[in-house]
Design a protein around this motif. Structure first.
Motif, PDB file in Angstrom:
ATOM      1  N   ALA A  47       9.325 -28.926 -28.626  1.00 36.24           N
ATOM      2  CA  ALA A  47      10.245 -28.888 -29.767  1.00 36.24           C
ATOM      3  C   ALA A  47      10.513 -30.297 -30.288  1.00 36.24           C
ATOM      4  N   TRP A  48      10.674 -31.260 -29.364  1.00 35.62           N
ATOM      5  CA  TRP A  48      10.895 -32.635 -29.804  1.00 35.62           C
ATOM      6  C   TRP A  48       9.657 -33.197 -30.486  1.00 35.62           C
ATOM      7  N   GLU A  49       8.490 -32.889 -29.963  1.00 40.37           N
ATOM      8  CA  GLU A  49       7.251 -33.397 -30.568  1.00 40.37           C
ATOM      9  C   GLU A  49       7.103 -32.884 -31.994  1.00 40.37           C
ATOM     10  N   ARG A  50       7.468 -31.638 -32.199  1.00 39.02           N
ATOM     11  CA  ARG A  50       7.407 -31.066 -33.551  1.00 39.02           C
ATOM     12  C   ARG A  50       8.437 -31.714 -34.476  1.00 39.02           C
ATOM     13  N   LYS A  51       9.621 -32.045 -33.916  1.00 41.36           N
ATOM     14  CA  LYS A  51      10.631 -32.716 -34.734  1.00 41.36           C
ATOM     15  C   LYS A  51      10.158 -34.110 -35.120  1.00 41.36           C
ATOM     16  N   LEU A  52       9.519 -34.821 -34.188  1.00 41.20           N
ATOM     17  CA  LEU A  52       8.977 -36.134 -34.517  1.00 41.20           C
ATOM     18  C   LEU A  52       8.002 -36.041 -35.690  1.00 41.20           C
ATOM     19  N   VAL A  61      17.612 -30.881 -29.290  1.00 41.83           N
ATOM     20  CA  VAL A  61      16.616 -31.629 -30.064  1.00 41.83           C
ATOM     21  C   VAL A  61      17.242 -32.856 -30.740  1.00 41.83           C
ATOM     22  N   ARG A  62      18.165 -33.501 -30.025  1.00 41.43           N
ATOM     23  CA  ARG A  62      18.779 -34.730 -30.549  1.00 41.43           C
ATOM     24  C   ARG A  62      18.013 -35.977 -30.131  1.00 41.43           C
ATOM     25  N   SER A  63      17.250 -35.882 -29.046  1.00 40.47           N
ATOM     26  CA  SER A  63      16.463 -37.010 -28.576  1.00 40.47           C
ATOM     27  C   SER A  63      15.310 -36.487 -27.737  1.00 40.47           C
ATOM     28  N   GLY A  64      14.367 -37.380 -27.480  1.00 40.28           N
ATOM     29  CA  GLY A  64      13.202 -37.027 -26.680  1.00 40.28           C
ATOM     30  C   GLY A  64      12.360 -38.267 -26.469  1.00 40.28           C
ATOM     31  N   GLN A  65      11.194 -38.074 -25.899  1.00 36.75           N
ATOM     32  CA  GLN A  65      10.314 -39.220 -25.673  1.00 36.75           C
ATOM     33  C   GLN A  65       9.549 -39.522 -26.955  1.00 36.75           C
ATOM     34  N   SER A  66       9.722 -40.744 -27.464  1.00 35.34           N
ATOM     35  CA  SER A  66       9.202 -41.078 -28.789  1.00 35.34           C
ATOM     36  C   SER A  66       8.214 -42.235 -28.793  1.00 35.34           C
ATOM     37  N   THR A  67       7.978 -42.844 -27.640  1.00 38.02           N
ATOM     38  CA  THR A  67       7.118 -44.021 -27.575  1.00 38.02           C
ATOM     39  C   THR A  67       5.670 -43.672 -27.860  1.00 38.02           C
ATOM     40  N   ALA A  68       5.047 -44.429 -28.757  1.00 36.48           N
ATOM     41  CA  ALA A  68       3.625 -44.236 -29.034  1.00 36.48           C
ATOM     42  C   ALA A  68       2.806 -44.665 -27.827  1.00 36.48           C
ATOM     43  N   LEU A  98       2.613 -37.245 -18.410  1.00 40.55           N
ATOM     44  CA  LEU A  98       1.700 -36.118 -18.574  1.00 40.55           C
ATOM     45  C   LEU A  98       2.185 -35.092 -19.591  1.00 40.55           C
ATOM     46  N   ILE A  99       3.414 -34.639 -19.470  1.00 38.38           N
ATOM     47  CA  ILE A  99       3.882 -33.577 -20.371  1.00 38.38           C
ATOM     48  C   ILE A  99       3.964 -34.091 -21.805  1.00 38.38           C
ATOM     49  N   LYS A 100       4.377 -35.323 -21.994  1.00 35.51           N
ATOM     50  CA  LYS A 100       4.381 -35.920 -23.335  1.00 35.51           C
ATOM     51  C   LYS A 100       2.965 -35.953 -23.909  1.00 35.51           C
ATOM     52  N   VAL A 101       2.024 -36.402 -23.113  1.00 38.92           N
ATOM     53  CA  VAL A 101       0.628 -36.456 -23.559  1.00 38.92           C
ATOM     54  C   VAL A 101       0.125 -35.055 -23.913  1.00 38.92           C
ATOM     55  N   ALA A 102       0.477 -34.077 -23.082  1.00 42.27           N
ATOM     56  CA  ALA A 102      -0.014 -32.714 -23.303  1.00 42.27           C
ATOM     57  C   ALA A 102       0.555 -32.091 -24.575  1.00 42.27           C
ATOM     58  N   VAL A 103       1.848 -32.306 -24.850  1.00 38.42           N
ATOM     59  CA  VAL A 103       2.399 -31.718 -26.076  1.00 38.42           C
ATOM     60  C   VAL A 103       1.902 -32.475 -27.307  1.00 38.42           C
ATOM     61  N   GLU A 104       1.567 -33.759 -27.143  1.00 33.38           N
ATOM     62  CA  GLU A 104       0.916 -34.460 -28.253  1.00 33.38           C
ATOM     63  C   GLU A 104      -0.440 -33.821 -28.558  1.00 33.38           C
ATOM     64  N   ALA A 105      -1.160 -33.452 -27.515  1.00 33.87           N
ATOM     65  CA  ALA A 105      -2.443 -32.773 -27.719  1.00 33.87           C
ATOM     66  C   ALA A 105      -2.227 -31.412 -28.367  1.00 33.87           C
ATOM     67  N   ALA A 106      -1.178 -30.726 -27.967  1.00 37.30           N
ATOM     68  CA  ALA A 106      -0.898 -29.395 -28.518  1.00 37.30           C
ATOM     69  C   ALA A 106      -0.533 -29.446 -29.994  1.00 37.30           C
ATOM     70  N   ARG A 122       0.388 -21.980 -21.519  1.00 34.30           N
ATOM     71  CA  ARG A 122       1.201 -20.762 -21.638  1.00 34.30           C
ATOM     72  C   ARG A 122       2.201 -20.882 -22.773  1.00 34.30           C
ATOM     73  N   VAL A 123       2.924 -21.988 -22.796  1.00 29.89           N
ATOM     74  CA  VAL A 123       3.991 -22.157 -23.775  1.00 29.89           C
ATOM     75  C   VAL A 123       3.438 -22.248 -25.194  1.00 29.89           C
ATOM     76  N   THR A 124       2.308 -22.902 -25.353  1.00 30.05           N
ATOM     77  CA  THR A 124       1.734 -23.107 -26.691  1.00 30.05           C
ATOM     78  C   THR A 124       0.790 -21.990 -27.101  1.00 30.05           C
ATOM     79  N   ASN A 125       0.418 -21.139 -26.144  1.00 26.05           N
ATOM     80  CA  ASN A 125      -0.553 -20.072 -26.394  1.00 26.05           C
ATOM     81  C   ASN A 125      -1.861 -20.638 -26.934  1.00 26.05           C
ATOM     82  N   MET A 126      -2.279 -21.745 -26.355  1.00 23.85           N
ATOM     83  CA  MET A 126      -3.547 -22.355 -26.705  1.00 23.85           C
ATOM     84  C   MET A 126      -4.116 -23.038 -25.466  1.00 23.85           C
ATOM     85  N   THR A 127      -5.350 -23.475 -25.559  1.00 21.17           N
ATOM     86  CA  THR A 127      -5.982 -24.150 -24.428  1.00 21.17           C
ATOM     87  C   THR A 127      -6.193 -25.614 -24.772  1.00 21.17           C
TER      88      THR A 127
END
Length: 332
Positions: free
Chosen positions: A322-327, A181-188, A193-201, A272-277
């Motif tokens: 994990a990175w999205e939560r750190k952001l 969790v030292r870096s990740g995708q941070s661009t607004a 797809l996966i970045k967009v999906a975890v932002e939704a989560a 699955r990972v977020t246990n949400m839809t």
């Protein structure tokens, strides 16, 4: 080991910052050149030196090469959004092709012997078959892919004329974040797809748009080969070591896992990972999107000692989450 420092252009961005981490962790000295238009100074590991500049600024880049004793360049800087390239092609030929030409010339003038280029599977266009091998036809269907293909051509010609070798790594879909969790995708406003999906989560978006349901794939949604960004960064370090060990030789390699997942399958993994839809909204296709892009990765496995360490879709999603939560914790 390289007898000098590695210059990483775009090292304050998503993939570049992970390459910086991989280089530093492997014991290399790193200088980052980034104009911070889409990158972030806080994303650059403090063990590296940051120079704020555009790669097309010949004077600044050449002075940096001399001052830091740069002996290899990893070139990540550029624009990467396929639909944007369709509506604003000149931006891509300026930021990708023309800027790369300037950087390559600076490397030649200053005698940098090794060059690693961030290329893309978009150079293949709509493939005749999948998986795609390095010697399959390259017929880009968007300016983004063409801008990268033109840079590959420049590198081939320059390596034939000057004492410089290169590795062009053709990425498939890059995703995830540093497992520490030292870096990740941070661009607004990112489009991955996966970045967009975890932002939704995490509540940053209300839904995920699915572009195209009528592709010639099993479920009608686009299929892509998703590679963990840390595995990709590791491939760059191995590619650098290969170039140092093989002066006079160059290589072009696909970077992927050799298997694809549809958009719906990726979103199922996020659920699955977020246990949400996550809400999915189905829309029309985007311009310039092929139905499927999956790597034939036999060449990279045969050429480099690289082996995937994070080849698991759920693990990729977990690291991205994990990175999205750190952001969010950082207020970014």
């Amino acid at each position: 080991m390289l007898a000098g420092k590695v210059m990483v252009t775009g090292g304050a961005g998503y993939i570049g910052s992970h390459a910086v981490l991989a280089l530093l962790d492997a014991g290399y000295e790193v200088v980052v050149v980034d104009n911070l238009v889409t990158g972030f100074d806080w994303a650059v590991d403090p063990r590296a030196t940051l120079v704020v500049a555009n790669v097309a600024d010949d004077d600044k880049v050449r002075a940096t090469i001399r001052e830091h004793g740069v002996k290899a360049i990893m070139h990540f800087a550029g624009s990467i959004i396929v639909p944007e390239s369709v509506v604003d092609p000149l931006k891509y030929y300026r930021n990708n092709t023309a800027a790369s030409r300037a950087l390559i010339e600076s490397a030649v003038v200053e005698g940098v012997p090794h060059f690693i280029f961030s290329s893309t599977a978009a150079t293949y266009g709509t493939p005749d078959h999948v998986p795609i091998a390095e010697d399959d036809p390259q017929r880009p269907i968007n300016p983004y892919g063409m801008s990268k293909l033109m840079t590959e051509a420049m590198l081939r010609d320059v390596a034939a004329a000057h004492p410089m070798n290169f590795a062009a790594l053709r990425y498939f879909n890059v995703a995830g974040a540093d497992p520490q969790v030292r870096s990740g995708q941070s661009t607004a406003g990112a489009t991955h797809l996966i970045k967009v999906a975890v932002e939704a989560a995490t509540g940053r978006r209300e839904h995920v748009s699915v572009y195209g349901t009528d592709f010639d794939t099993a479920d009608g949604t686009g299929v892509r080969d998703y590679i963990h960004v840390s595995d990709l960064a590791a491939a760059h370090v191995h590619a650098l070591e290969w170039l140092v060990a093989h002066p006079g030789d160059s290589t072009l390699l696909n970077c992927g896992y050799g298997k694809g997942f549809s958009v719906n399958e990726v979103l199922d993994a996020v659920d699955r990972v977020t246990n949400m839809t996550i809400e999915r909204r189905y829309e029309g296709r985007r311009a310039g999107d092929p139905a499927a892009l999956v790597a034939d990765n036999r060449a990279i496995l045969a050429t480099l000692p690289w082996r995937p360490a994070r080849d698991d879709l759920d693990a990729i999603v977990r690291d991205a989450l994990a990175w999205e939560r750190k952001l969010a914790e950082m207020g970014k």
